[in-house]
Write an enzyme that holds these catalytic residues in place. Structure first.
Site, mmCIF file in Angstrom:
data_model
loop_
_atom_site.group_PDB
_atom_site.id
_atom_site.type_symbol
_atom_site.label_atom_id
_atom_site.label_comp_id
_atom_site.label_asym_id
_atom_site.label_seq_id
_atom_site.Cartn_x
_atom_site.Cartn_y
_atom_site.Cartn_z
ATOM 1 N N ARG A 182 14.064 2.454 3.495
ATOM 2 C CA ARG A 182 14.764 2.845 2.277
ATOM 3 C C ARG A 182 15.034 4.345 2.285
ATOM 4 O O ARG A 182 14.272 5.120 2.835
ATOM 5 C CB ARG A 182 13.939 2.489 1.036
ATOM 6 N N TYR A 238 19.822 -1.657 6.230
ATOM 7 C CA TYR A 238 18.395 -1.969 6.373
ATOM 8 C C TYR A 238 17.710 -2.339 5.058
ATOM 9 O O TYR A 238 17.872 -1.641 4.048
ATOM 10 C CB TYR A 238 17.647 -0.769 6.984
ATOM 11 N N LYS A 249 14.927 -4.733 -4.107
ATOM 12 C CA LYS A 249 14.555 -3.580 -4.931
ATOM 13 C C LYS A 249 15.653 -3.226 -5.939
ATOM 14 O O LYS A 249 15.372 -2.809 -7.066
ATOM 15 C CB LYS A 249 14.258 -2.365 -4.052
ATOM 16 N N HIS A 279 6.736 -4.181 -9.506
ATOM 17 C CA HIS A 279 6.528 -4.161 -8.055
ATOM 18 C C HIS A 279 5.130 -4.724 -7.771
ATOM 19 O O HIS A 279 4.221 -3.983 -7.425
ATOM 20 C CB HIS A 279 6.649 -2.699 -7.584
ATOM 21 N N SER A 334 4.853 0.577 -1.519
ATOM 22 C CA SER A 334 5.295 -0.093 -0.299
ATOM 23 C C SER A 334 4.322 0.189 0.844
ATOM 24 O O SER A 334 3.830 1.309 0.992
ATOM 25 C CB SER A 334 6.685 0.411 0.096
ATOM 26 N N CYS A 389 1.272 -0.806 1.387
ATOM 27 C CA CYS A 389 -0.145 -0.603 1.041
ATOM 28 C C CYS A 389 -0.909 -1.916 1.092
ATOM 29 O O CYS A 389 -1.992 -2.036 0.522
ATOM 30 C CB CYS A 389 -0.292 -0.011 -0.353
ATOM 31 N N LYS A 400 0.218 -5.188 0.103
ATOM 32 C CA LYS A 400 0.432 -6.240 -0.914
ATOM 33 C C LYS A 400 0.523 -7.609 -0.247
ATOM 34 O O LYS A 400 -0.045 -8.577 -0.729
ATOM 35 C CB LYS A 400 1.717 -5.987 -1.706
ATOM 36 N N ASP A 451 5.599 -9.288 -3.453
ATOM 37 C CA ASP A 451 6.218 -7.972 -3.676
ATOM 38 C C ASP A 451 6.690 -7.725 -5.110
ATOM 39 O O ASP A 451 6.604 -6.601 -5.582
ATOM 40 C CB ASP A 451 7.398 -7.805 -2.712
ATOM 41 N N ALA A 455 8.859 -1.519 11.030
ATOM 42 C CA ALA A 455 9.440 -2.761 11.556
ATOM 43 C C ALA A 455 9.040 -3.909 10.629
ATOM 44 O O ALA A 455 7.958 -3.891 10.046
ATOM 45 C CB ALA A 455 8.933 -3.021 12.965
ATOM 46 N N ARG A 456 9.911 -4.894 10.506
ATOM 47 C CA ARG A 456 9.691 -5.932 9.494
ATOM 48 C C ARG A 456 9.926 -7.333 10.053
ATOM 49 O O ARG A 456 10.648 -7.515 11.024
ATOM 50 C CB ARG A 456 10.668 -5.717 8.326
ATOM 51 N N ARG A 494 -3.051 4.149 -1.741
ATOM 52 C CA ARG A 494 -3.890 4.700 -0.669
ATOM 53 C C ARG A 494 -4.468 6.015 -1.150
ATOM 54 O O ARG A 494 -3.757 7.018 -1.195
ATOM 55 C CB ARG A 494 -3.046 4.959 0.585
ATOM 56 N N TYR A 496 -8.872 -6.069 3.678
ATOM 57 C CA TYR A 496 -8.410 -7.410 4.069
ATOM 58 C C TYR A 496 -9.243 -8.501 3.384
ATOM 59 O O TYR A 496 -9.400 -8.482 2.164
ATOM 60 C CB TYR A 496 -8.408 -7.541 5.603
ATOM 61 N N ASP A 545 -12.287 -8.993 2.988
ATOM 62 C CA ASP A 545 -13.419 -8.537 2.173
ATOM 63 C C ASP A 545 -12.979 -8.077 0.779
ATOM 64 O O ASP A 545 -13.820 -7.906 -0.110
ATOM 65 C CB ASP A 545 -14.191 -7.427 2.901
#
Ligand code: SAT
Ligand code: MN
Length: 606
Positions: free
Chosen positions: A71, A213, A222, A242, A264, A266, A268, A289, A386-387, A418, A514, A516
């Site tokens: 973006r 993209y 978005k 979001h 984005s 992080c 989700k 998302d 990369a997605r 974060r 993850y 945990d």
């Protein structure tokens, strides 16, 4: 070729105007069928833009232009009539001026290309909470992605034809072709200073030029589902957020639904699909998302996932971090900017196994496989953003009710980002307004999901909506406060602030994250279930000693204690930063309730 037709006068007029402006060689109205997807994908492969993956059924790899990888927030505009309505966190241009610029750029911009007209629905087709749109694009890659990410097709077009209600979304890659010219396998886009991701909130219209993209080009995501929808939500009394949506089942079989807002990249998608490490608990996915939420007749907030697919970050995704995402992307998936292996599969840093032989990196260069499952900085095989674009229905843990048009009732909101220091693993707000305060102060280290020179620095990202709120963020805070008055505390979701990303003095993550994270979700579930498992602290409610299940957890009790205690000095710095740098941005638009929450917090910390 045209099998589907636009009969609604308003829709027809809008499409005709864009045809006259963009001057495509052909116009094609999409029907959303598998045959259509297959035909367009074949064209993309035949043209050299897509590489079919021998090792993955019906999946294709694309490589974008190196300048078109995420973006572009600096080129994203909220063109409201008044600058004040875009507010301090958005870029603003006068709508008439922006339309003039975009009209100039768009004149003849689809020459040599086909204009695709995509009728799509955000949300299950016909849902009261959903909305319809029409995206016009000159990119077959965008059409195929929209097939996966939204519901495209004749059923939606029928609804638009009947009602005349749709959100117009115009997209062009901004690279017309001269007579006889071809892309020759090169990703088409325009230079950075010609890219515009424009939103006209009063008209509820979107105009995107120059990028092919992700969120710049898949306009349902978005642009519509957050920026324009947030304006609709403000005006109509609902929420467009979001947020992931997950279904949590406890060992007794009780179910609660939770949404979570994180910036984005992080995690989700990982959280929405996590496999709990504590016995008896189950997580299923509704969305990864975006959440659209409306009050039901019972006073509870009901959420739908407006999307139909996942546009997930590839690097770091593996069978340990997110097995369900790996399974979702097993077939029928579009990969963008991943590496390519000799045996025709994708590869990325953090995929969980080293690659063999020679790879082709995301720029199309041959490279020897890195010795380990990672690469030196700047030498990555896959771009950090990369997605994979994968159908949600392929997710093994998708909840049976994920397409329920009435949505699922939400018990808790999570906010997070974060944050290497200060913010504890979890704390709960005292009440709704305190929760809105917590949402308003969210901060996060900037990730590669956005082209920015701030990557790695902590920036405030209120409600993880900084790049996605379509109006003045001060008014957005007020909207949240107002919503809290529409229902009772019992019916409103409880609000939690979580932080999986605390680091120790050596810069290593303290919390394993993850699977945990289920330990924290279980505590949150029990909070919503009325369990006496919390203590009051200066910053809010926190887990009682032993209330977080740490059985089998590979973290020292001292470290657990550290991330579950109040870092008084850290919070004092936080308050100073909010008071001096964050809240002043909103000027008179800052709701007094939030300033009062900040005062109360400061007082409690002494
Ligand atoms: O490119 S997208 O905006 O869709 C991805 C993201 O930033 O979350
Ligand atoms: Mn996102």
């Amino acid at each position: 070729m045209e099998r589907t037709s636009i009969t609604n006068a308003k829709a027809k007029q809008w499409v005709d105007e864009q045809v006259a402006l963009c001057q495509p060689d052909a116009v094609y109205v999409c029907d959303g069928s598998q045959a259509e997807y297959d035909r367009l994908m074949k064209e993309l492969v035949d043209s050299g833009l897509g590489t079919p993956l021998k090792a993955r059924k019906n999946s294709v790899l694309f490589r974008s232009d190196p300048s078109d990888v995420a973006r572009v927030e600096d080129r994203t505009y909220i063109a409201s009539q008044k600058e004040e309505d875009a507010g301090p966190t958005n870029h603003w241009i006068n709508p008439d001026e922006l339309k003039k610029t975009l009209s100039g750029l768009s004149a003849g911009c689809m020459k040599g290309r086909t204009m695709y007209v995509i009728p799509f629905s955000m949300g299950p087709v016909g849902s009261d909470i959903g909305k319809n749109g029409i995206e016009i694009t000159d990119s077959a890659y965008v059409v195929c992605n929209m097939h996966i990410m939204t519901r495209v097709g004749t059923k939606v077009l029928d609804l638009i034809n009947q009602s005349g209600k749709f959100i117009p979304c115009l997209h062009s890659v901004g690279k017309p072709l001269a007579s006889g010219e071809k892309d020759l396998g090169v990703w088409p886009c325009a230079p950075m200073d010609k890219k515009y991701i424009a939103h006209f909130p009063e008209e509820r219209a979107i105009w995107s030029f120059g990028s092919g993209y992700g969120g710049n080009a898949l306009l349902g995501k978005k642009c519509l589902a957050l920026r324009i929808a947030s304006v609709l939500a403000r005006d109509e009394g609902w929420l467009a957020e979001h947020m992931l949506i997950l279904k949590l089942t406890n060992p007794e079989g009780k179910v609660k639904y939770v949404t979570g807002a994180f910036p984005s990249a992080c995690g989700k998608t990982n959280l929405a699909m996590l496999i709990p490490t504590i016995p008896g608990w189950k997580v299923e996915t509704i969305g990864d998302d975006i959440a659209w939420m409306k009050f039901g007749a019972d006073g509870r907030l009901y959420a739908i996932n407006p999307e139909a697919g996942f546009f997930g970050v590839a690097p770091g995704t593996n069978n340990e971090s997110n097995k369900n995402a790996m399974e979702s992307a097993k077939e029928n998936t579009i990969f963008t900017n991943c590496g390519l292996t000799e045996d025709g599969d994708i590869w990325w840093e953090g995929i969980g196994y080293p690659a063999k032989g020679t790879l082709i990196d995301w720029k199309g260069n041959k490279k020897p496989a890195p010795a380990k499952d990672k690469s030196p900085k700047g030498e990555e095989i896959a771009h950090a953003n990369a997605r994979f674009t994968a159908p949600a229905k392929q997710c093994p843990c998708i909840a049976a009710e994920w397409e329920d048009p009435k949505g699922v009732p939400i018990s808790a909101f999570l906010f997070g980002g974060r944050r290497p220091s200060t913010i504890p693993l979890v704390h709960q707000s005292r009440d709704w307004n305190h929760g809105v305060f917590l949402g308003s102060i969210v901060g996060s280290e900037v990730t590669a999901a956005v082209i920015s020179d701030q990557v790695g620095q902590v920036r405030r990202d209120p409600f993880a909506m900084l790049p996605f709120c379509g109006y003045n963020m001060g008014d957005y805070f007020q909207h949240w406060l107002d919503l809290g008055k529409q229902s009772t505390a019992d019916n409103l979701p409880k609000i939690f602030y979580v932080n999986w990303f605390r680091k120790d003095a050596d810069g290593n993550f303290i919390w394993p994250g993850y699977g945990d994270n289920s330990r924290v979700l279980a505590w949150i579930f029990d909070r919503c279930d009325g369990k006496d498992n919390a203590v009051e602290t200066e910053i809010g409610l926190m887990p009682k000693d032993g209330a977080i299940n740490t059985q089998g957890l590979n973290v020292s009790p001292a470290a657990v204690k550290e991330i579950l205690s109040v870092d008084r000095e850290g919070w004092k710095k936080e308050i100073k930063d909010i008071r001096e740098k964050h809240y002043p941005k909103f000027g008179a638009k800052l709701p007094p309730e939030l300033a009062a929450e900040l005062d109360k917090l400061e007082k409690r910390l002494g």
